[in-house]
Design an enzyme around this catalytic site. Structure first.
Site, PDB file in Angstrom:
ATOM      1  N   ASP A 137       2.674   5.534  -6.786  1.00 55.14           N
ATOM      2  CA  ASP A 137       3.936   5.385  -6.042  1.00 55.14           C
ATOM      3  C   ASP A 137       5.155   5.257  -6.931  1.00 55.14           C
ATOM      4  O   ASP A 137       6.283   5.314  -6.431  1.00 55.14           O
ATOM      5  CB  ASP A 137       3.845   4.151  -5.133  1.00 55.14           C
ATOM      6  CG  ASP A 137       2.853   4.391  -4.013  1.00 55.14           C
ATOM      7  OD1 ASP A 137       1.893   3.610  -3.880  1.00 55.14           O
ATOM      8  OD2 ASP A 137       3.006   5.393  -3.298  1.00 55.14           O
ATOM      9  N   HIS A 153      -2.546  -2.075  -9.771  1.00 54.97           N
ATOM     10  CA  HIS A 153      -3.521  -1.408  -8.905  1.00 54.97           C
ATOM     11  C   HIS A 153      -4.802  -2.228  -8.899  1.00 54.97           C
ATOM     12  O   HIS A 153      -5.202  -2.773  -9.926  1.00 54.97           O
ATOM     13  CB  HIS A 153      -3.821   0.002  -9.399  1.00 54.97           C
ATOM     14  CG  HIS A 153      -4.413   0.869  -8.337  1.00 54.97           C
ATOM     15  ND1 HIS A 153      -5.746   0.851  -8.027  1.00 54.97           N
ATOM     16  CD2 HIS A 153      -3.845   1.737  -7.469  1.00 54.97           C
ATOM     17  CE1 HIS A 153      -5.973   1.700  -7.049  1.00 54.97           C
ATOM     18  NE2 HIS A 153      -4.851   2.246  -6.686  1.00 54.97           N
ATOM     19  N   HIS A 183       0.852  -1.194   0.000  1.00 50.85           N
ATOM     20  CA  HIS A 183       0.000   0.000   0.000  1.00 50.85           C
ATOM     21  C   HIS A 183       0.885   1.239   0.000  1.00 50.85           C
ATOM     22  O   HIS A 183       1.633   1.448  -0.946  1.00 50.85           O
ATOM     23  CB  HIS A 183      -0.943  -0.086   1.202  1.00 50.85           C
ATOM     24  CG  HIS A 183      -2.047   0.915   1.270  1.00 50.85           C
ATOM     25  ND1 HIS A 183      -2.420   1.733   0.235  1.00 50.85           N
ATOM     26  CD2 HIS A 183      -2.901   1.216   2.294  1.00 50.85           C
ATOM     27  CE1 HIS A 183      -3.429   2.484   0.615  1.00 50.85           C
ATOM     28  NE2 HIS A 183      -3.740   2.211   1.855  1.00 50.85           N
TER      29      HIS A 183
HETATM   30  C1  SDX Z   1      -1.450   2.225  -3.407  1.00 51.68           C
HETATM   31  O1  SDX Z   1      -6.191   0.916  -3.299  1.00 51.68           O
HETATM   32  C2  SDX Z   1      -5.690   2.058  -3.528  1.00 51.68           C
HETATM   33  O2  SDX Z   1      -6.346   2.980  -4.011  1.00 51.68           O
HETATM   34  C3  SDX Z   1      -4.232   2.226  -3.155  1.00 51.68           C
HETATM   35  C4  SDX Z   1      -3.584   3.545  -3.496  1.00 51.68           C
HETATM   36  C5  SDX Z   1      -4.189   4.678  -2.740  1.00 51.68           C
HETATM   37  O3  SDX Z   1      -4.104   5.807  -3.221  1.00 51.68           O
HETATM   38  O4  SDX Z   1      -4.656   4.443  -1.594  1.00 51.68           O
HETATM   39  O5  SDX Z   1      -3.708   3.773  -4.885  1.00 51.68           O
HETATM   40  C6  SDX Z   1      -2.099   3.526  -3.130  1.00 51.68           C
HETATM   41  O6  SDX Z   1      -1.399   1.392  -2.543  1.00 51.68           O
HETATM   42  C7  SDX Z   1      -0.935   1.958  -4.782  1.00 51.68           C
HETATM   43  C8  SDX Z   1      -0.364   0.539  -4.933  1.00 51.68           C
HETATM   44  C9  SDX Z   1       1.066   0.525  -4.367  1.00 51.68           C
HETATM   45  N1  SDX Z   1       1.576  -0.859  -4.327  1.00 51.68           N
HETATM   46  C10 SDX Z   1       2.500  -1.289  -5.153  1.00 51.68           C
HETATM   47  O7  SDX Z   1       2.942  -0.639  -6.093  1.00 51.68           O
HETATM   48  C11 SDX Z   1       3.007  -2.693  -4.846  1.00 51.68           C
HETATM   49  C12 SDX Z   1       3.074  -3.494  -6.136  1.00 51.68           C
HETATM   50  N2  SDX Z   1       1.720  -3.738  -6.640  1.00 51.68           N
HETATM   51  C13 SDX Z   1       1.028  -4.847  -6.107  1.00 51.68           C
HETATM   52  O8  SDX Z   1       1.513  -5.678  -5.178  1.00 51.68           O
HETATM   53  C14 SDX Z   1      -0.401  -5.027  -6.577  1.00 51.68           C
HETATM   54  O9  SDX Z   1      -0.495  -4.593  -7.868  1.00 51.68           O
HETATM   55  C15 SDX Z   1      -1.448  -4.348  -5.724  1.00 51.68           C
HETATM   56  C16 SDX Z   1      -1.310  -4.752  -4.290  1.00 51.68           C
HETATM   57  C17 SDX Z   1      -1.336  -2.869  -5.842  1.00 51.68           C
HETATM   58  C18 SDX Z   1      -2.815  -4.786  -6.220  1.00 51.68           C
HETATM   59  O10 SDX Z   1      -2.928  -6.133  -5.958  1.00 51.68           O
HETATM   60  P1  SDX Z   1      -4.219  -6.966  -6.429  1.00 51.68           P
HETATM   61  O11 SDX Z   1      -5.251  -6.091  -7.020  1.00 51.68           O
HETATM   62  O12 SDX Z   1      -4.624  -7.841  -5.291  1.00 51.68           O
HETATM   63  O13 SDX Z   1      -3.629  -7.791  -7.618  1.00 51.68           O
HETATM   64  P2  SDX Z   1      -3.023  -9.245  -7.487  1.00 51.68           P
HETATM   65  O14 SDX Z   1      -1.982  -9.240  -6.407  1.00 51.68           O
HETATM   66  O15 SDX Z   1      -4.159 -10.198  -7.379  1.00 51.68           O
HETATM   67  O16 SDX Z   1      -2.254  -9.419  -8.884  1.00 51.68           O
HETATM   68  C19 SDX Z   1      -2.993  -9.775 -10.054  1.00 51.68           C
HETATM   69  C20 SDX Z   1      -1.927 -10.355 -11.009  1.00 51.68           C
HETATM   70  C21 SDX Z   1      -1.059 -11.441 -10.352  1.00 51.68           C
HETATM   71  O17 SDX Z   1      -0.559 -12.233 -11.386  1.00 51.68           O
HETATM   72  P3  SDX Z   1      -1.229 -13.711 -11.636  1.00 51.68           P
HETATM   73  O18 SDX Z   1      -1.368 -14.390 -10.280  1.00 51.68           O
HETATM   74  O19 SDX Z   1      -2.573 -13.409 -12.271  1.00 51.68           O
HETATM   75  O20 SDX Z   1      -0.270 -14.422 -12.561  1.00 51.68           O
HETATM   76  O21 SDX Z   1      -1.004  -9.327 -11.372  1.00 51.68           O
HETATM   77  C22 SDX Z   1       0.286  -9.637 -10.859  1.00 51.68           C
HETATM   78  C23 SDX Z   1       0.103 -10.675  -9.784  1.00 51.68           C
HETATM   79  O22 SDX Z   1       1.265 -11.474  -9.667  1.00 51.68           O
HETATM   80  N3  SDX Z   1       0.825  -8.393 -10.304  1.00 51.68           N
HETATM   81  C24 SDX Z   1       2.076  -8.003 -10.435  1.00 51.68           C
HETATM   82  C25 SDX Z   1       2.131  -6.765  -9.801  1.00 51.68           C
HETATM   83  N4  SDX Z   1       0.931  -6.460  -9.289  1.00 51.68           N
HETATM   84  C26 SDX Z   1       0.122  -7.482  -9.608  1.00 51.68           C
HETATM   85  N5  SDX Z   1       3.142  -8.596 -11.045  1.00 51.68           N
HETATM   86  C27 SDX Z   1       4.281  -7.894 -11.000  1.00 51.68           C
HETATM   87  N6  SDX Z   1       4.429  -6.691 -10.392  1.00 51.68           N
HETATM   88  C28 SDX Z   1       3.374  -6.088  -9.798  1.00 51.68           C
HETATM   89  N7  SDX Z   1       3.510  -4.912  -9.221  1.00 51.68           N
END
Ligand code: SDX
Length: 422
Positions: free
Chosen positions: A358, A302, A263
């Site tokens: 981010d 996201h 997050h």
């Molecule tokens: C913020 O919710 C909000 O509004 C948050 C925010 C706010 O203003 O409050 O916008 C702020 O938290 C932004 C996000 C910051 N986090 C990151 O950048 C960390 C990296 N991103 C993630 O870990 C992920 O994308 C999330 C946590 C942001 C979202 O996770 P989800 O929606 O639960 O997605 P998921 O984990 O189920 O992933 C779906 C697929 C998976 O692949 P498969 O299992 O389908 O093969 O996408 C892949 C994941 O492995 N994936 C990524 C990835 N994010 C998702 N693969 C590589 N790198 C990534 N960053």
């Protein structure tokens, strides 16, 4: 065509028609038809936990609006304190209202000397500023016991004012503690971001002169972080607030949620990632490691945006303004190349993975000399008005206490076995 869905229980043939209202359907309709059956949705990926009038996201089209105003317009024309007023009150303030609001926020920046002298000195020298923030925000509740009186709107807004006013002071104190520097008292002659920069950086000079470009850039970054509907930390704020805890305690819970690297902690994780990549040449191997599931491309992806996060675009545009003052952050070139490669790679495209807010913010914060462990503290400052707006909205909606059910998958009933017989 009726704006409704019909659910049928095939075991009994009974059906119920449920109207579609504002893009949602009332889950209580299932209760009538399917008592004792729960809609399982861990992580709330398709569940709406509230009705809210504060922020609207359209993840497919990369749209973000605060109370109907596009984030692009607010970032260009508004200020953080004006956006705080908008989020909390639902309308942009008139001149008199705004002047009074700014005066109130400006004149509540001090905190009790016991916090200043004793509380912060209790932390270890290398305490992470976010750990200090979670504690300090919760600790503030002990100085304002009347904050428990959450039914009184005027009292709620006094506490809201205190939290928005004091968070920069707590944030700067967390930094000064971590570097062993004496605290700098708030300077009420300065603007919100200038005062924060003064409390962060003033050394021995009688008055701190913030660079106007940097003060403005920070103000815009706070606007971009101010709210984002039912994200993880805002959900924590609403859940804790639903128990009728005071707003300081609820905000401490929200701050703890924001601390997580999935997050708000992602802005810090992005810089660690860029440092680990180290050079252009290492980018292809890093991308392959992510695709092999060996880690994530931090700052990408996201839950809601399946297009470019509009905030990331604005941050990227502001980076050049900041770098003209601070000098270009060398990690920017790696970040730009990483984005270029990821956006053309099917692994990321097929998962709708784009830069989020981010991905670039850390580069600006780092160029402004903020240490990495302060990045999420800056996110906390920006998100505070969003958390408080949702907390207040939930109380005004007379929301019930948050208490979801579960799908039980544990063992059936069994009898106790004395230890000698196990
Ligand atoms: C913020 O919710 C909000 O509004 C948050 C925010 C706010 O203003 O409050 O916008 C702020 O938290 C932004 C996000 C910051 N986090 C990151 O950048 C960390 C990296 N991103 C993630 O870990 C992920 O994308 C999330 C946590 C942001 C979202 O996770 P989800 O929606 O639960 O997605 P998921 O984990 O189920 O992933 C779906 C697929 C998976 O692949 P498969 O299992 O389908 O093969 O996408 C892949 C994941 O492995 N994936 C990524 C990835 N994010 C998702 N693969 C590589 N790198 C990534 N960053």
């Amino acid at each position: 065509m009726p704006e409704s869905v019909t659910i049928t229980d095939n075991r009994t043939g009974e059906s119920v028609e449920v109207p579609l209202v504002n893009g949602g359907i009332d889950a209580k309709a299932w209760k009538r038809l399917l008592p004792g059956i729960w809609m399982l949705d861990p992580g709330f990926s398709i569940t709406a936990s509230a009705e809210s009038a504060i922020t609207e996201l359209d993840g497919g089209n990369g749209i973000l609006r605060y109370r109907g105003y596009p984030i692009e317009e607010l970032a260009e024309h508004s200020t953080f304190l004006e956006v705080c007023y908008l989020l909390l009150n639902g309308e942009l303030p008139g001149e008199t209202q705004f002047d009074s609001w700014v005066h109130d926020i400006t004149h509540h920046t001090f905190i009790h000397e016991n916090m200043r002298r004793r509380f912060y000195e209790g932390f270890h020298y290398d305490a992470h500023p976010m750990g200090m923030m979670v504690s300090a925000i919760a600790g503030l509740s002990t100085f304002y016991p009347e904050a428990k009186n959450i039914d009184d709107r005027d009292n709620r807004f006094i506490q809201i004012n205190r939290l928005i006013s004091k968070v920069p002071t707590l944030a700067a104190m967390a930094y000064r503690t971590s570097v062993g520097m004496p605290f700098v008292y708030p300077d009420n002659t300065l603007s919100y971001t200038e005062n924060f920069l003064s409390m962060m950086w003033r050394i021995a000079e009688p008055n701190y002169e913030a660079d106007p470009v940097l003060a403005k850039a920070l103000d815009v970054l706070l606007i971009l972080h101010a709210d984002h509907e039912q994200n993880c930390s805002t959900t924590a704020m609403r859940v804790v607030g639903s128990a009728h805890a005071d707003p300081f305690s609820a905000a401490a819970g929200a701050t703890a949620a924001l601390y997580g690297p999935r997050h708000g902690g992602a802005n810090e994780a992005v810089i660690h990632m860029l440092n680990e990549i180290g050079s252009y040449d290492n980018i292809p191997a890093f991308i392959e490691s992510v695709k092999a599931g060996e880690g994530r491309l931090m700052g990408f992806g996201h839950r809601v945006y399946k297009a470019y996060d509009p905030r990331a675009r604005i941050v990227k545009n502001h980076a050049d303004e900041v770098f003209k003052v601070t000098g270009r952050n060398p990690l920017l070139d790696i970040a730009l190349k990483l984005e270029e490669i990821a956006l053309s790679d099917d692994y990321f495209k097929s998962r709708n993975l784009y830069p989020n807010v981010d991905f670039y913010t850390g580069l600006i914060y780092q160029a402004m000399n903020f240490p990495m462990d302060m990045f999420t503290v800056l996110f906390t400052m920006g998100r505070m008005p969003g958390w408080l707006s949702h907390w207040n909205e939930a109380i005004e909606q007379e929301s019930r206490i948050s208490r979801p059910r579960q799908v039980y998958v544990g063992p059936a009933e069994r009898s106790y076995v004395p230890i000698g017989q196990r």
